[in-house]
Design a protein around this motif. Sequence first.
Motif, mmCIF file in Angstrom:
data_model
loop_
_atom_site.group_PDB
_atom_site.id
_atom_site.type_symbol
_atom_site.label_atom_id
_atom_site.label_comp_id
_atom_site.label_asym_id
_atom_site.label_seq_id
_atom_site.Cartn_x
_atom_site.Cartn_y
_atom_site.Cartn_z
ATOM 1 N N ALA A 78 0.827 -1.204 0.000
ATOM 2 C CA ALA A 78 0.000 0.000 0.000
ATOM 3 C C ALA A 78 0.870 1.266 0.000
ATOM 4 N N LYS A 79 1.957 1.247 0.778
ATOM 5 C CA LYS A 79 2.856 2.411 0.803
ATOM 6 C C LYS A 79 3.509 2.636 -0.553
ATOM 7 N N ARG A 80 3.932 1.558 -1.211
ATOM 8 C CA ARG A 80 4.521 1.706 -2.552
ATOM 9 C C ARG A 80 3.500 2.253 -3.540
ATOM 10 N N LYS A 81 2.268 1.797 -3.440
ATOM 11 C CA LYS A 81 1.226 2.282 -4.343
ATOM 12 C C LYS A 81 0.945 3.759 -4.092
ATOM 13 N N ILE A 82 0.915 4.175 -2.839
ATOM 14 C CA ILE A 82 0.697 5.583 -2.511
ATOM 15 C C ILE A 82 1.831 6.431 -3.065
ATOM 16 N N LYS A 83 3.080 5.975 -2.901
ATOM 17 C CA LYS A 83 4.218 6.729 -3.438
ATOM 18 C C LYS A 83 4.119 6.873 -4.948
ATOM 19 N N GLU A 88 1.366 9.345 -5.778
ATOM 20 C CA GLU A 88 1.765 10.715 -5.461
ATOM 21 C C GLU A 88 2.761 11.246 -6.485
ATOM 22 N N SER A 89 3.705 10.417 -6.917
ATOM 23 C CA SER A 89 4.671 10.888 -7.909
ATOM 24 C C SER A 89 3.983 11.129 -9.251
ATOM 25 N N ALA A 90 3.012 10.298 -9.597
ATOM 26 C CA ALA A 90 2.264 10.522 -10.843
ATOM 27 C C ALA A 90 1.451 11.803 -10.749
ATOM 28 N N GLN A 91 0.900 12.065 -9.576
ATOM 29 C CA GLN A 91 0.108 13.285 -9.397
ATOM 30 C C GLN A 91 0.985 14.528 -9.482
ATOM 31 N N THR A 92 2.164 14.501 -8.878
ATOM 32 C CA THR A 92 3.046 15.664 -8.951
ATOM 33 C C THR A 92 3.538 15.890 -10.374
ATOM 34 N N LYS A 93 3.800 14.817 -11.116
ATOM 35 C CA LYS A 93 4.192 14.972 -12.523
ATOM 36 C C LYS A 93 3.072 15.614 -13.325
ATOM 37 N N GLN A 94 1.856 15.166 -13.063
ATOM 38 C CA GLN A 94 0.711 15.721 -13.789
ATOM 39 C C GLN A 94 0.509 17.190 -13.428
ATOM 40 N N GLU A 95 0.666 17.541 -12.148
ATOM 41 C CA GLU A 95 0.515 18.940 -11.739
ATOM 42 C C GLU A 95 1.604 19.806 -12.354
#
Length: 105
Positions: free
Chosen positions: A77-82, A85-92
């Motif tokens: 779950a922690k790896r999936k969250i990371k 989050e990295s995909a979200q920051t790239k998109q932002e």
Amino acid sequence: MKKVLLFILVILVLAIVVIAMTLGTNNDQVVTFNYLIAQGEYRISTLLATLFGVGFVLGWIVSGIFYLRVRLSLGRAKRKIKRLESAQTKQENQESRPTVASATK
């Protein structure tokens, strides 16, 4: 906190072992114990200590399996969250950067 918890656990195990030994020393009768494959004659104290030890070990094994399952699930779950989050920051970052066409207008 972990040291206190470990200390309490050790004291609890020692208390259970002392109680089992006390019960074992007061029961010197020989009994017939039937198990699946054969049967044997054992002193109640030996039988009590053996079955207590087997139950204790089996309990720790079962608890360890469930603990390991939960820890592995938490790691996934922690790896999936990371990753999310990295995909979200790239998109932002891509959305906040001005494109060449909008900069020339």
